[in-house]
Design a protein around this motif. Structure first.
Motif, PDB file in Angstrom:
ATOM      1  N   GLY A   1      -8.349  -4.123  69.023  1.00  0.00           N
ATOM      2  CA  GLY A   1      -8.560  -3.316  68.046  1.00  0.00           C
ATOM      3  C   GLY A   1      -8.433  -2.809  66.878  1.00  0.00           C
ATOM      4  O   GLY A   1      -8.810  -4.896  66.536  1.00  0.00           O
TER       5      GLY A   1
ATOM      6  N   TYR B   1     -11.957  -2.807  63.255  1.00  0.00           N
ATOM      7  CA  TYR B   1     -12.676  -2.396  63.249  1.00  0.00           C
ATOM      8  C   TYR B   1     -13.963  -3.372  63.528  1.00  0.00           C
ATOM      9  O   TYR B   1     -15.088  -2.434  64.396  1.00  0.00           O
ATOM     10  CB  TYR B   1     -12.714  -3.263  61.268  1.00  0.00           C
TER      11      TYR B   1
ATOM     12  N   THR C   1     -13.797  -1.997  67.464  1.00  0.00           N
ATOM     13  CA  THR C   1     -15.202  -0.911  67.291  1.00  0.00           C
ATOM     14  C   THR C   1     -16.667  -0.391  67.327  1.00  0.00           C
ATOM     15  O   THR C   1     -17.022   0.138  67.662  1.00  0.00           O
ATOM     16  CB  THR C   1     -13.868   0.333  66.226  1.00  0.00           C
TER      17      THR C   1
ATOM     18  N   PRO D   1     -17.732  -3.783  70.775  1.00  0.00           N
ATOM     19  CA  PRO D   1     -16.755  -3.235  71.628  1.00  0.00           C
ATOM     20  C   PRO D   1     -17.572  -3.990  72.463  1.00  0.00           C
ATOM     21  O   PRO D   1     -17.285  -4.444  73.711  1.00  0.00           O
ATOM     22  CB  PRO D   1     -17.435  -1.637  72.113  1.00  0.00           C
TER      23      PRO D   1
ATOM     24  N   CYS E   1     -10.299  -0.954  72.124  1.00  0.00           N
ATOM     25  CA  CYS E   1      -9.501   0.155  71.708  1.00  0.00           C
ATOM     26  C   CYS E   1     -10.680   0.598  70.340  1.00  0.00           C
ATOM     27  O   CYS E   1     -10.845   0.115  69.619  1.00  0.00           O
ATOM     28  CB  CYS E   1      -8.508   0.745  71.079  1.00  0.00           C
ATOM     29  N   ILE E   2     -11.302   1.457  70.490  1.00  0.00           N
ATOM     30  CA  ILE E   2     -12.302   2.246  69.365  1.00  0.00           C
ATOM     31  C   ILE E   2     -12.117   2.915  68.607  1.00  0.00           C
ATOM     32  O   ILE E   2     -12.168   4.467  68.921  1.00  0.00           O
ATOM     33  CB  ILE E   2     -13.430   2.212  70.507  1.00  0.00           C
ATOM     34  N   GLY E   3     -12.169   2.411  67.447  1.00  0.00           N
ATOM     35  CA  GLY E   3     -11.100   3.770  66.461  1.00  0.00           C
ATOM     36  C   GLY E   3      -9.854   3.340  66.066  1.00  0.00           C
ATOM     37  O   GLY E   3      -9.331   2.612  65.858  1.00  0.00           O
ATOM     38  N   GLU E   4      -8.984   4.495  66.105  1.00  0.00           N
ATOM     39  CA  GLU E   4      -7.979   4.776  65.344  1.00  0.00           C
ATOM     40  C   GLU E   4      -7.272   4.553  66.179  1.00  0.00           C
ATOM     41  O   GLU E   4      -7.476   5.179  67.798  1.00  0.00           O
ATOM     42  CB  GLU E   4      -7.458   5.657  64.494  1.00  0.00           C
TER      43      GLU E   4
ATOM     44  N   ARG F   1     -11.767   5.595  73.695  1.00  0.00           N
ATOM     45  CA  ARG F   1     -12.299   6.112  72.482  1.00  0.00           C
ATOM     46  C   ARG F   1     -11.202   7.100  71.541  1.00  0.00           C
ATOM     47  O   ARG F   1     -11.025   7.920  72.029  1.00  0.00           O
ATOM     48  CB  ARG F   1     -13.549   7.067  72.571  1.00  0.00           C
TER      49      ARG F   1
ATOM     50  N   PHE G   1     -16.131   3.748  59.910  1.00  0.00           N
ATOM     51  CA  PHE G   1     -15.139   4.169  60.878  1.00  0.00           C
ATOM     52  C   PHE G   1     -14.228   5.322  60.793  1.00  0.00           C
ATOM     53  O   PHE G   1     -13.829   5.914  62.018  1.00  0.00           O
ATOM     54  CB  PHE G   1     -13.995   2.892  60.215  1.00  0.00           C
TER      55      PHE G   1
END
Length: 452
Positions: free
Chosen positions: A101, A103, A106, A109, A120-123, A145, A191
């Protein structure tokens, strides 16, 4: 696995050789740069009850490759990607499940998944419950995502997961997250999908009540929504806190907002000045700074008793060799308290990266060099070596011992004594030692800027 099984999850934050414990002699005063890892704490707070989370910060403790965790999570930015991949490969060779996970995963990937079981893409907060459930049921997917998290009801992190004394403070929190500005070099706004989110003021105040007197807001720009900032600062006044954060220079142009910030206990702000060149600011779409008289803005901040931690970026297409002396002149005239001077770095996911990649000007894809201390692209109006050495020169000149003494003396006339003793002086000495240590490490590793 069946329901009721307890999952052990270890979340690792890799770091560079300069900071990694046990690798090289770390610079003196390095502790001043170690803040509570709020993002990791929020991940831990979002886990289902059947997950036991441990946080490992390589800046504080070494990675245990005999860890008995079921899942190894690794959160990292671009400059830590090679180390993250090294850690992941070693754990996967032992049969561990690895999840990435942060930056860099994300924005890259497809690269990251070559070293992990899931990305894990994003928060992460909205994704980790699904990931844990899928892991338990043997159907972990390669990509997750996430949606942007609603900050209302954001869980209060368990700061006991950290080694408290290893950090300058663990009294960190967020009131806002993200940014709607579109600065070309910034991966933070990208992001966050160029959106700003705010927490209910009442929830922020309640969390503040449980923290010490000195706190650090880890917001990207705490006063970006001025009406929200006014409400927050007013509510904070009775708490009698002393706080620092990151903010846009525009706060100096709003007399009421600046007064409220000071009354609420603001003692220092990191502000991205970025450049003295109006053309550079326009090219980067840093439009808010173009309208501001920097010298006058700093004078107003100092008048409110607020120290200025200035960020400057060297290497724009408008910068020539004269930019370094011109910037130093401003820094000294304005009596900027602390300086972060960096070489322009095209991080993956940013418009700047896309532009320079399209123009064929990125010559270094070693992600470990994307640390602000290396030049990885070909500037237009100076050589790579001129950019590197010029940035070093500004830093060395700014952090000369006589100039540190002089700025501390001047700042003592308008800053709170505690700010001078616990922030200004330690940061100046910390940067002085950090820069010297980095130059020494570069020589030891035979890392030199490429000519161009």
């Amino acid at each position: 696995m069946h329901r009721g099984t307890q999952i052990k999850f270890t979340l690792i934050n890799p770091t560079s050789p300069l900071w990694r414990i046990g690798v090289h002699q770390r610079p003196a005063n390095s502790g001043v740069f170690r803040f509570s890892m709020l993002a990791s704490l929020y991940v831990a707070a979002s886990m289902p009850l059947y997950v036991e989370t441990k946080i490992v910060d390589e800046d504080v403790e070494p990675v245990d490759f005999d860890d008995d965790a079921d899942i190894i999570g690794i959160s990292f930015m671009t400059y830590n990607a090679p180390r993250a991949y090294e850690i992941a490969d070693r754990f996967r060779a032992k049969g561990k499940t690895v999840i990435f996970g942060g930056y860099h995963p994300t924005f890259m990937p497809d690269e990251a998944i070559q070293h992990a079981d899931a990305v894990c893409i994003g928060e992460a907060e909205s994704s980790v419950p699904r990931m844990m459930e899928d892991y338990m049921n043997g159907r972990l997917k390669p990509f997750y995502r996430s949606q942007l998290v609603d900050l209302a009801g954001l869980p209060v992190p368990d700061r006991n997961l950290l080694r408290q004394r290893a950090y300058i403070t663990t009294n960190t929190l967020q009131a806002t997250r993200g940014c709607f500005n579109r600065c070309g070099f910034c991966s933070v706004a990208r992001f966050n999908h160029y959106r700003l989110r705010i927490r209910p003021v009442g929830e922020v105040v309640e969390e503040l009540k449980g923290l010490g007197r000195e706190v650090l807001f880890m917001d990207d720009n705490i006063a970006l929504d001025k009406e929200y900032a006014r409400e927050l600062f007013k509510a904070m006044i009775p708490l009698k806190k002393q706080w620092h954060s990151q903010c846009g220079i525009g706060i100096a142009e709003d007399e009421e907002l600046l007064r409220l910030a000071a009354q609420s206990g603001c003692r220092g702000l990191f502000i991205g000045f970025e450049s003295l060149s109006r053309q550079s600011l326009e090219n980067w779409k840093k439009f808010g700074n173009k309208r501001v008289d920097y010298l006058e803005a700093v004078k107003k901040l100092h008048g409110a008793g607020i120290g200025v931690f200035a960020g400057f970026i060297f290497g724009s297409d408008n910068d020539g060799p004269d930019v370094f002396a011109d910037t130093l002149d401003f820094l000294l005239e304005a009596n900027i308290e602390v300086l972060q001077a960096t070489r322009l770095t095209p991080f993956p996911g940013t418009p700047l990266y896309e532009q320079l990649d399209r123009e064929g000007r990125i010559f270094d894809r070693d992600w470990s060099h994307y640390d602000f201390f290396h030049v990885v692209h070909q500037p237009l109006n100076m050589s790579v070596r001129e950019l590197h050495n010029g940035t070093v020169w500004v830093q060395q000149q700014f952090y000369r011992t006589d100039r540190i003494i002089r700025r501390v003396g001047r700042a003592s006339g308008y800053l709170h004594p505690g700010t001078v003793v616990r922030a200004l002086l330690p940061l100046n000495l910390g940067y002085r030692h950090k820069l010297a240590a980095y130059e020494s490490l570069q020589k030891k590793l035979s890392v030199q800027p490429k000519a161009g």
